[in-house]
Design a protein around this motif. Structure first.
Motif, PDB file in Angstrom:
ATOM      1  N   GLU A 157      -2.658   1.603  -9.524  1.00  0.00           N
ATOM      2  CA  GLU A 157      -2.050   0.608  -9.929  1.00  0.00           C
ATOM      3  C   GLU A 157      -0.966   0.174  -9.934  1.00  0.00           C
ATOM      4  N   ALA A 158      -0.593  -0.773  -9.925  1.00  0.00           N
ATOM      5  CA  ALA A 158       0.305  -1.602  -9.521  1.00  0.00           C
ATOM      6  C   ALA A 158       1.773  -1.698 -10.403  1.00  0.00           C
ATOM      7  N   GLY A 159       2.839  -1.348  -9.907  1.00  0.00           N
ATOM      8  CA  GLY A 159       4.804  -0.915 -10.184  1.00  0.00           C
ATOM      9  C   GLY A 159       5.065  -1.356  -9.400  1.00  0.00           C
ATOM     10  N   PRO A 160       6.345  -1.139 -10.365  1.00  0.00           N
ATOM     11  CA  PRO A 160       7.901  -2.258  -9.599  1.00  0.00           C
ATOM     12  C   PRO A 160       8.520  -1.170  -8.219  1.00  0.00           C
ATOM     13  N   ASP A 161       8.583  -1.299  -7.154  1.00  0.00           N
ATOM     14  CA  ASP A 161       9.263  -0.571  -6.548  1.00  0.00           C
ATOM     15  C   ASP A 161       8.774   0.938  -5.129  1.00  0.00           C
ATOM     16  N   MET A 162       7.689   0.784  -4.931  1.00  0.00           N
ATOM     17  CA  MET A 162       6.818   1.911  -4.760  1.00  0.00           C
ATOM     18  C   MET A 162       6.995   2.370  -3.393  1.00  0.00           C
ATOM     19  N   TYR A 163       6.701   3.725  -2.516  1.00  0.00           N
ATOM     20  CA  TYR A 163       6.873   3.978  -1.951  1.00  0.00           C
ATOM     21  C   TYR A 163       5.897   4.801  -0.801  1.00  0.00           C
ATOM     22  N   ILE A 164       5.837   4.976   0.403  1.00  0.00           N
ATOM     23  CA  ILE A 164       4.825   6.427   0.496  1.00  0.00           C
ATOM     24  C   ILE A 164       5.171   7.270   1.564  1.00  0.00           C
ATOM     25  N   PHE A 165       5.366   8.387   0.492  1.00  0.00           N
ATOM     26  CA  PHE A 165       5.719   9.499   1.718  1.00  0.00           C
ATOM     27  C   PHE A 165       4.427  10.612   2.035  1.00  0.00           C
ATOM     28  N   VAL A 166       5.048  11.710   2.630  1.00  0.00           N
ATOM     29  CA  VAL A 166       4.384  12.300   2.783  1.00  0.00           C
ATOM     30  C   VAL A 166       5.013  14.592   2.819  1.00  0.00           C
ATOM     31  N   ALA A 167       4.730  15.001   1.350  1.00  0.00           N
ATOM     32  CA  ALA A 167       4.888  15.712   1.228  1.00  0.00           C
ATOM     33  C   ALA A 167       4.564  17.008   1.777  1.00  0.00           C
ATOM     34  N   LYS A 168       5.138  18.132   1.466  1.00  0.00           N
ATOM     35  CA  LYS A 168       5.245  19.688   1.674  1.00  0.00           C
ATOM     36  C   LYS A 168       4.594  19.914   1.010  1.00  0.00           C
ATOM     37  N   ALA A 169       5.213  19.964  -0.192  1.00  0.00           N
ATOM     38  CA  ALA A 169       4.505  21.315  -1.304  1.00  0.00           C
ATOM     39  C   ALA A 169       2.935  21.068  -0.704  1.00  0.00           C
ATOM     40  N   ALA A 170       2.399  22.474  -1.167  1.00  0.00           N
ATOM     41  CA  ALA A 170       1.216  22.539  -1.426  1.00  0.00           C
ATOM     42  C   ALA A 170       0.369  21.671  -2.019  1.00  0.00           C
ATOM     43  N   GLU A 171       0.869  21.380  -3.379  1.00  0.00           N
ATOM     44  CA  GLU A 171       0.353  20.575  -4.545  1.00  0.00           C
ATOM     45  C   GLU A 171       1.398  19.762  -5.239  1.00  0.00           C
ATOM     46  N   ASN A 173       2.584  17.373  -8.829  1.00  0.00           N
ATOM     47  CA  ASN A 173       2.030  17.241 -10.113  1.00  0.00           C
ATOM     48  C   ASN A 173       3.073  16.802 -10.393  1.00  0.00           C
ATOM     49  N   GLN A 174       4.159  17.044 -10.289  1.00  0.00           N
ATOM     50  CA  GLN A 174       4.973  16.416 -11.016  1.00  0.00           C
ATOM     51  C   GLN A 174       6.688  16.139 -10.148  1.00  0.00           C
ATOM     52  N   PRO A 175       7.492  15.187 -10.047  1.00  0.00           N
ATOM     53  CA  PRO A 175       8.571  15.182  -9.378  1.00  0.00           C
ATOM     54  C   PRO A 175       9.205  16.011  -9.132  1.00  0.00           C
ATOM     55  N   SER A 176       9.234  17.055  -9.506  1.00  0.00           N
ATOM     56  CA  SER A 176      10.289  18.102  -9.127  1.00  0.00           C
ATOM     57  C   SER A 176       9.407  19.313  -7.913  1.00  0.00           C
ATOM     58  N   ASP A 177       8.091  18.842  -7.810  1.00  0.00           N
ATOM     59  CA  ASP A 177       7.692  19.384  -6.502  1.00  0.00           C
ATOM     60  C   ASP A 177       7.912  18.788  -5.032  1.00  0.00           C
ATOM     61  N   LEU A 178       8.413  17.536  -5.333  1.00  0.00           N
ATOM     62  CA  LEU A 178       9.562  17.014  -3.808  1.00  0.00           C
ATOM     63  C   LEU A 178      10.337  17.513  -2.822  1.00  0.00           C
ATOM     64  N   GLN A 179      10.600  18.597  -3.726  1.00  0.00           N
ATOM     65  CA  GLN A 179      11.982  19.254  -3.639  1.00  0.00           C
ATOM     66  C   GLN A 179      11.774  20.340  -2.033  1.00  0.00           C
ATOM     67  N   ALA A 180       9.998  20.244  -2.143  1.00  0.00           N
ATOM     68  CA  ALA A 180       9.866  21.212  -1.313  1.00  0.00           C
ATOM     69  C   ALA A 180      10.453  20.726   0.383  1.00  0.00           C
ATOM     70  N   GLY A 181      10.147  19.620   0.372  1.00  0.00           N
ATOM     71  CA  GLY A 181      10.094  18.318   1.306  1.00  0.00           C
ATOM     72  C   GLY A 181       9.889  17.196   1.151  1.00  0.00           C
ATOM     73  N   TYR A 182      10.217  16.029   1.742  1.00  0.00           N
ATOM     74  CA  TYR A 182       8.802  15.026   2.647  1.00  0.00           C
ATOM     75  C   TYR A 182       9.444  14.451   2.772  1.00  0.00           C
ATOM     76  N   LEU A 183       8.573  13.327   3.483  1.00  0.00           N
ATOM     77  CA  LEU A 183       9.188  12.231   4.476  1.00  0.00           C
ATOM     78  C   LEU A 183       8.801  10.962   4.319  1.00  0.00           C
ATOM     79  N   GLU A 184       9.464  10.059   4.107  1.00  0.00           N
ATOM     80  CA  GLU A 184       9.567   8.869   3.599  1.00  0.00           C
ATOM     81  C   GLU A 184       8.969   7.788   4.504  1.00  0.00           C
ATOM     82  N   LEU A 185       8.285   7.195   4.436  1.00  0.00           N
ATOM     83  CA  LEU A 185       7.739   5.992   5.491  1.00  0.00           C
ATOM     84  C   LEU A 185       7.846   4.981   5.360  1.00  0.00           C
ATOM     85  N   GLY A 186       8.332   4.904   4.017  1.00  0.00           N
ATOM     86  CA  GLY A 186       9.055   2.798   4.014  1.00  0.00           C
ATOM     87  C   GLY A 186       8.289   2.917   2.464  1.00  0.00           C
TER      88      GLY A 186
END
Length: 228
Positions: A157-171, A173-186
């Motif tokens: 679904e289209a939205g503004p200012d969208m980015y793509i990551f690869v994230a380390k957390a096993a699941e 479901n919410q923004p706080s799950d990204l605190q386990a670590g992620y790599l931004e691809l742009g």
């Protein structure tokens, strides 16, 4: 009718201002050279050829009959009876010419080849998080050793200012799950269609379990694809 028409204009204006109009891309799968690399070896024919240009003038000249010495002109002595009766010497095993040893398989130089096809490191289907999404995310290792993330038949679904990551957390479901670590691809190239994203040379797929679509403006998750 006037009220409904005005409401439609306002909603369309808000969508346009937020930059939420769908964008579509269709990138082909990138290919890398996979031709076999081989070191050219000299052939037997080329080794057996004689270079005519290396022959000296002496080798090319005919024998001069006038240069023969008196000794060479003397008649050949006839063999005596004793000489003719001598037994022929039988060659021993040591004096016999041994056959040429053929090179073994290990000794032959084989051409070096590289894989002809990309290797799939993992893949997963997108699911939307409070937004519609679908398609496949696949991690590849290319024949040249580079790593690649490809989105196939993708939509979100289209939205503004969208980015793509690869994230380390096993699941995720919410923004706080990204605190386990992620790599931004742009930035996400499009809200629809096939698209490719390069991964670092030292990328370890075992460390990243999810592909994430993220809206930076509103700090919300849009979609997630668990990689297996």
């Amino acid at each position: 009718m006037k009220l409904r028409y005005s409401t439609t204009i306002i909603i369309f204006g808000l969508l346009t201002a937020c930059g939420t109009a769908p964008t579509k891309v269709d990138e082909p799968f990138p290919t890398t050279s996979s031709a076999a690399m081989a070191t050219a070896q000299p052939t037997m024919d080329s080794m057996m050829q004689t270079d005519a240009l290396t022959m000296t003038d002496d080798m090319m000249q005919p024998t001069d009959a006038m240069s023969m010495t008196d000794d060479m002109m003397q008649p050949t002595a006839m063999p005596t009876a004793d000489d003719m009766m001598q037994p022929t010497v039988i060659p021993t095993a040591d004096t016999m010419i041994q056959p040429t040893v053929e090179p073994t398989t290990e000794a032959r130089v084989e051409p070096t080849t590289v894989p002809a096809e990309p290797v799939v490191l993992g893949s997963g289907s997108f699911r939307g998080i409070d937004h519609k999404s679908g398609g496949i995310a696949t991690l590849y290792q290319q024949p040249d050793g580079s790593n690649l993330l490809r989105l196939s038949d993708f939509f979100v679904e289209a939205g503004p200012d969208m980015y793509i990551f690869v994230a380390k957390a096993a699941e995720i479901n919410q923004p706080s799950d990204l605190q386990a670590g992620y790599l931004e691809l742009g930035k996400l190239k499009g809200s629809e269609g096939n698209q490719n994203y390069s991964l670092p040379a030292d990328f370890d797929p075992a460390l990243y379990a999810n592909v994430v679509i993220w809206c930076e403006k509103y700090q919300v998750l849009m979609a997630v694809a668990p990689i297996q």
